[in-house]
Design an enzyme around this catalytic site. Structure first.
Site, PDB file in Angstrom:
ATOM      1  N   LEU A 105       0.879  -1.171   0.000  1.00  0.00           N
ATOM      2  CA  LEU A 105       0.000   0.000   0.000  1.00  0.00           C
ATOM      3  C   LEU A 105       0.918   1.223   0.000  1.00  0.00           C
ATOM      4  O   LEU A 105       1.975   1.209   0.651  1.00  0.00           O
ATOM      5  CB  LEU A 105      -0.889   0.029   1.241  1.00  0.00           C
ATOM      6  CG  LEU A 105      -1.968  -1.060   1.357  1.00  0.00           C
ATOM      7  CD1 LEU A 105      -2.727  -0.940   2.677  1.00  0.00           C
ATOM      8  CD2 LEU A 105      -2.944  -0.983   0.184  1.00  0.00           C
ATOM      9  N   ASP A 106       0.520   2.282  -0.692  1.00  0.00           N
ATOM     10  CA  ASP A 106       1.336   3.498  -0.722  1.00  0.00           C
ATOM     11  C   ASP A 106       1.476   4.061   0.681  1.00  0.00           C
ATOM     12  O   ASP A 106       0.660   3.784   1.568  1.00  0.00           O
ATOM     13  CB  ASP A 106       0.678   4.563  -1.611  1.00  0.00           C
ATOM     14  CG  ASP A 106       0.594   4.111  -3.063  1.00  0.00           C
ATOM     15  OD1 ASP A 106       1.387   3.239  -3.466  1.00  0.00           O
ATOM     16  OD2 ASP A 106      -0.274   4.647  -3.781  1.00  0.00           O
ATOM     17  N   LYS A 107       2.462   4.937   0.840  1.00  0.00           N
ATOM     18  CA  LYS A 107       2.705   5.536   2.167  1.00  0.00           C
ATOM     19  C   LYS A 107       1.449   6.243   2.694  1.00  0.00           C
ATOM     20  O   LYS A 107       1.130   6.193   3.879  1.00  0.00           O
ATOM     21  CB  LYS A 107       3.877   6.507   2.075  1.00  0.00           C
ATOM     22  CG  LYS A 107       4.371   6.982   3.409  1.00  0.00           C
ATOM     23  CD  LYS A 107       5.621   7.827   3.258  1.00  0.00           C
ATOM     24  CE  LYS A 107       6.059   8.366   4.619  1.00  0.00           C
ATOM     25  NZ  LYS A 107       7.114   9.360   4.504  1.00  0.00           N
ATOM     26  N   LYS A 159      -4.897   5.192  -7.950  1.00  0.00           N
ATOM     27  CA  LYS A 159      -4.657   6.624  -8.207  1.00  0.00           C
ATOM     28  C   LYS A 159      -4.557   6.889  -9.709  1.00  0.00           C
ATOM     29  O   LYS A 159      -5.086   7.882 -10.217  1.00  0.00           O
ATOM     30  CB  LYS A 159      -3.379   7.083  -7.506  1.00  0.00           C
ATOM     31  CG  LYS A 159      -3.520   7.094  -5.994  1.00  0.00           C
ATOM     32  CD  LYS A 159      -2.201   7.437  -5.324  1.00  0.00           C
ATOM     33  CE  LYS A 159      -2.351   7.347  -3.813  1.00  0.00           C
ATOM     34  NZ  LYS A 159      -1.064   7.277  -3.138  1.00  0.00           N
TER      35      LYS A 159
END
Ligand code: URA
Length: 240
Positions: A106-108, A193
């Site tokens: 998962l992205d930051k 995104k």
């Protein structure tokens, strides 16, 4: 009949602590095997046959550990980083000693469901593109999505590198059409995104709610984790 293993390893794998903590438990005469107090960790036993008690409570033997984490924003999905905190920093020591690794990324700034395990073969199966496991996200965007946007996202959009996404499921979940529930069956870099960018929207908030049969536990606060139940593990193992 299973394989014999060292008692200290069995206790550590069962979540009783690091090897050092387990040594202290043994020295404190808190461990019993088949009705006798044992103080040395080197004793070889078959964990599936022996009765092992710590402070009178049975120890559940597990070969692997599976954790569900509710990842907060601000943590990297990595095991170690020199500059930023990682998801492993959120895992209590008694599980961290088991060399867990995140399954997928998962992205930051993304929150929500992250699975951590040391079951390498299972992680491999879950991550294989062919397994096509569904992942559902709550997505908040900067502008309302239109019915055409929803159609495009569901049918597949072309990302900035020319990749055409697989069909997905999408539905608005608020009145203003700025919050969506999006289910995708693949996991390209920054996929959600970039899918929203393909329809002219910017993601303001992203949370993963499900991964295959796993559903983010509503009782898990941000940054908290728990072991998967036997039923969740069994359902995961049917994949791949
Ligand atoms: N898609 C993204 O863009 N980011 C995530 O963290 C997960 C899916």
């Amino acid at each position: 009949m299973g394989k014999r293993q060292r008692l200290d390893k069995i206790l550590s794998h069962a979540g009783c602590g690091s090897r050092r903590e387990v040594r202290d438990l043994l020295r404190a005469r808190r461990v019993m095997v088949n009705g006798r107090v044992v103080t040395g960790g080197e004793l070889g036993i078959d964990p599936e046959q022996a009765s092992v008690l710590v402070d009178g409570q049975p120890v559940q033997y597990r070969e692997f550990t599976y954790l569900m984490l509710n990842k907060p924003a601000g943590y990297l999905t990595a095991t170690r980083d020199r500059n930023a905190p990682t998801v492993l920093d959120l895992v209590p020591e008694r599980w961290r000693v088991r060399r867990l690794a995140p399954v997928g990324r998962l992205d930051k700034d993304t929150e929500g469901l992250l699975l951590l395990t040391n079951d390498g073969p299972l992680a491999h199966r879950l991550l294989a593109p062919a397994s096509r496991i569904p992942k559902t996200y709550l997505v908040r965007v900067d502008k309302p999505v239109t019915p055409e946007d929803l159609q495009s996202l569901a049918a597949g959009v072309v990302l900035d590198d020319g990749y055409w996404t697989l069909p997905a499921q999408v539905r608005p979940v608020n009145e203003g059409n700025t919050e969506l529930e999006l289910t995708i069956y693949e996991g390209k870099y920054h996929q959600v995104k970039r899918m929203l960018k393909a329809v002219g929207k910017q993601v303001r908030y992203l949370q993963r709610r499900t991964m295959g049969p796993l559903v983010l536990d509503p009782d898990l606060g941000l940054g908290a984790c728990r072991e998967l139940t036997a039923e969740e593990i069994a359902r995961l193992k049917t994949i791949g």
